[in-house]
Design an enzyme around this catalytic site. Sequence first.
Site, short mmCIF file in Angstrom:
data_model
loop_
_atom_site.label_atom_id
_atom_site.label_comp_id
_atom_site.label_asym_id
_atom_site.label_seq_id
_atom_site.Cartn_x
_atom_site.Cartn_y
_atom_site.Cartn_z
N GLY A 12 0.82 -1.14 -0.05
CA GLY A 12 0.12 0.05 -0.03
C GLY A 12 0.94 1.38 -0.20
O GLY A 12 1.75 1.43 -0.55
N LYS A 74 -1.54 -3.19 7.32
CA LYS A 74 -2.22 -2.80 8.81
C LYS A 74 -2.17 -4.09 9.95
O LYS A 74 -2.31 -5.09 9.40
CB LYS A 74 -3.49 -2.23 8.45
N ALA A 122 4.22 8.26 4.05
CA ALA A 122 3.72 7.88 2.95
C ALA A 122 2.45 7.88 2.76
O ALA A 122 1.75 7.41 3.88
CB ALA A 122 4.32 6.68 2.15
N LYS A 175 6.73 4.30 20.11
CA LYS A 175 5.91 4.89 19.02
C LYS A 175 4.51 4.77 19.35
O LYS A 175 3.81 5.42 19.17
CB LYS A 175 6.20 4.39 17.72
N ASN A 193 -2.65 16.97 13.26
CA ASN A 193 -1.75 16.62 14.74
C ASN A 193 -1.44 17.91 15.51
O ASN A 193 -1.66 17.72 16.51
CB ASN A 193 -0.54 15.99 14.20
N SER A 243 -2.74 8.84 10.46
CA SER A 243 -3.17 7.77 9.63
C SER A 243 -4.42 7.13 10.14
O SER A 243 -5.37 6.90 9.42
CB SER A 243 -2.14 6.59 9.88
N GLU A 255 -6.13 0.99 13.41
CA GLU A 255 -5.43 0.04 14.03
C GLU A 255 -5.60 0.22 15.61
O GLU A 255 -4.53 -0.19 16.49
CB GLU A 255 -3.92 0.38 13.64
N1 LIG Z 1 1.88 5.26 5.64
C1 LIG Z 1 2.84 5.78 6.39
O1 LIG Z 1 3.42 6.79 6.50
C2 LIG Z 1 3.18 4.65 7.72
C3 LIG Z 1 2.73 3.67 7.88
N2 LIG Z 1 3.14 2.97 9.00
C4 LIG Z 1 2.43 1.44 9.31
O2 LIG Z 1 2.74 0.80 8.10
C5 LIG Z 1 1.65 -0.11 8.09
C6 LIG Z 1 1.00 0.09 6.66
O3 LIG Z 1 0.60 1.26 6.74
P1 LIG Z 1 0.14 1.90 5.31
O4 LIG Z 1 0.99 1.55 4.04
O5 LIG Z 1 -0.49 3.35 5.54
O6 LIG Z 1 -1.29 0.96 5.11
P2 LIG Z 1 -2.00 0.75 3.51
O7 LIG Z 1 -3.59 0.13 3.94
O8 LIG Z 1 -1.92 1.91 2.63
O9 LIG Z 1 -1.15 -0.60 3.14
C7 LIG Z 1 -1.34 -1.89 3.36
C8 LIG Z 1 -1.57 -2.61 1.96
O10 LIG Z 1 -1.55 -3.99 2.21
C9 LIG Z 1 -2.55 -4.65 1.91
N3 LIG Z 1 -2.89 -5.99 2.09
C10 LIG Z 1 -3.35 -6.14 3.54
N4 LIG Z 1 -3.29 -7.66 3.66
C11 LIG Z 1 -2.96 -8.03 2.31
C12 LIG Z 1 -2.92 -9.44 1.85
N5 LIG Z 1 -3.22 -10.81 2.49
N6 LIG Z 1 -2.46 -9.67 0.56
C13 LIG Z 1 -2.29 -8.63 -0.38
N7 LIG Z 1 -2.30 -7.33 0.13
C14 LIG Z 1 -2.59 -7.10 1.64
C15 LIG Z 1 -3.85 -3.59 1.73
O11 LIG Z 1 -4.83 -4.01 0.94
P3 LIG Z 1 -6.32 -3.53 1.42
O12 LIG Z 1 -6.31 -1.90 1.02
O13 LIG Z 1 -7.18 -4.17 0.29
O14 LIG Z 1 -6.75 -3.70 2.67
C16 LIG Z 1 -3.16 -2.32 1.67
O15 LIG Z 1 -3.03 -2.02 0.19
C17 LIG Z 1 0.53 0.22 9.26
O16 LIG Z 1 0.78 -0.37 10.31
C18 LIG Z 1 0.92 1.75 9.55
O17 LIG Z 1 0.63 2.13 10.78
C19 LIG Z 1 4.07 3.24 9.78
C20 LIG Z 1 4.82 4.61 9.42
C21 LIG Z 1 4.42 5.68 8.42
C1 LIG Z 2 3.45 10.15 14.25
C2 LIG Z 2 2.08 10.00 13.63
C3 LIG Z 2 1.03 10.55 14.51
C4 LIG Z 2 2.13 10.86 12.25
O1 LIG Z 2 0.91 11.44 11.83
C5 LIG Z 2 1.68 8.55 13.04
O2 LIG Z 2 2.55 7.83 13.29
C6 LIG Z 2 0.48 8.16 12.23
O3 LIG Z 2 -0.11 9.09 11.74
O4 LIG Z 2 0.22 7.00 12.43
#
Ligand SMILES: NC(=O)C1=CN([C@@H]2O[C@H](COP(=O)(O)OP(=O)(O)OC[C@H]3O[C@@H](n4cnc5c(N)ncnc54)[C@H](OP(=O)(O)O)[C@@H]3O)[C@@H](O)[C@H]2O)C=CC1
Ligand SMILES: CC(C)(CO)C(=O)C(=O)O
Length: 292
Positions: A12, A74, A122, A175, A193, A243, A255
């Site tokens: 994602g 997630k 991202a 975190k 935020n 998020s 989450e």
């Molecule tokens: N985005 C960010 O800036 C940050 C994110 N994080 C953490 O990273 C993790 C991901 O966040 P983020 O990228 O924003 O989330 P997203 O929802 O954008 O990305 C997760 C992706 O994984 C896919 N997915 C889940 N299960 C499967 C599976 N079994 N097979 C294939 N694809 C699957 C989801 O599909 P679907 O949409 O269909 O569910 C989605 O596209 C979270 O824990 C978040 O808190 C941490 C720091 C920064």
């Molecule tokens: C640190 C913070 C709160 C930045 O937005 C974050 O980790 C989130 O949005 O999940």
Amino acid sequence: MSSFKVQIFGAGALGSLFGALIQHAGFEVHFVARGKQLEALKKSLRVEGLRKMELKVDVSDKAVDADVTFVTVKAYDTEEAAKSLAKVDPGVVCSLQNGIGNEEILAEHLDNVVGGVTTYGANLKDFGVVVFAGEGVTYIGEFKGKGIEKVERVLKDSGINVEVVEDIKEKIWEKAVVNSVINPITAIFRVKNGEILRNEFLWEIAKKTAKESEEVAREVGYEINAVEAVKIVAEKTAENISSMLQDVMKGRKTEIDFINGVIVKEGEKRGLDVCYNSFLWRAVKAIEKVRG
Ligand SMILES: NC(=O)C1=CN([C@@H]2O[C@H](COP(=O)(O)OP(=O)(O)OC[C@H]3O[C@@H](n4cnc5c(N)ncnc54)[C@H](OP(=O)(O)O)[C@@H]3O)[C@@H](O)[C@H]2O)C=CC1
Ligand SMILES: CC(C)(CO)C(=O)C(=O)O
């Protein structure tokens, strides 16, 4: 170009960004995605924001054998991801997720697990288009088995800021304590935020919650200056839509169970007062139910 094959399980926002940076550095990368994101990635992956690139990527909806796998689903999808990865040889598996408990779930199914926490930012502008919103640091640490040196090599060679720490669970808790304050408050009150610092009523709620989360973390074994940590992050990410607020605005699950939910459970187990975390947890669950 390294001989390591890298897999991004859950391509994602975060996974697409890390996968693009890693592929751009010359590694072979397989992306695992589903739904419209999968269809979009079959055409291309575009990165905007702090870096600009457009890549053709190798993507499917199935896990494959790899030397290093990054898990970027997630937290509520971690169990399913672990079961999928257990059907192949994913190499050393590194979580980059938020929340408490992801590494424990992965370690139930897999032999080599590395814990991770990242402050990179991202977001998906559209399916197949990820905005590189913020460059931070990625902490990794041993959790189960071996292979952390491969994870470090992939991240370092891709220009991703990485630091190996002795106790990754301390970073995970640090975190999570910050997230336990900023994420639900911004999601419930629909604010960016930085509003938490500007609005004296939200700041009072934030401080009470932070002190409660700090006490639970202390009893678990981690000393965190929660109010100060929340202040620093809220100032640095003042213009961010958290998020959790993004998930609520999209009518998606959050989450919260892996953040405030875990803090409540760990606190109640120890007879601690966790009324602020309990309220925030249930308030976000109620929003999920109403909007679900
Ligand atoms: N985005 C960010 O800036 C940050 C994110 N994080 C953490 O990273 C993790 C991901 O966040 P983020 O990228 O924003 O989330 P997203 O929802 O954008 O990305 C997760 C992706 O994984 C896919 N997915 C889940 N299960 C499967 C599976 N079994 N097979 C294939 N694809 C699957 C989801 O599909 P679907 O949409 O269909 O569910 C989605 O596209 C979270 O824990 C978040 O808190 C941490 C720091 C920064
Ligand atoms: C640190 C913070 C709160 C930045 O937005 C974050 O980790 C989130 O949005 O999940």
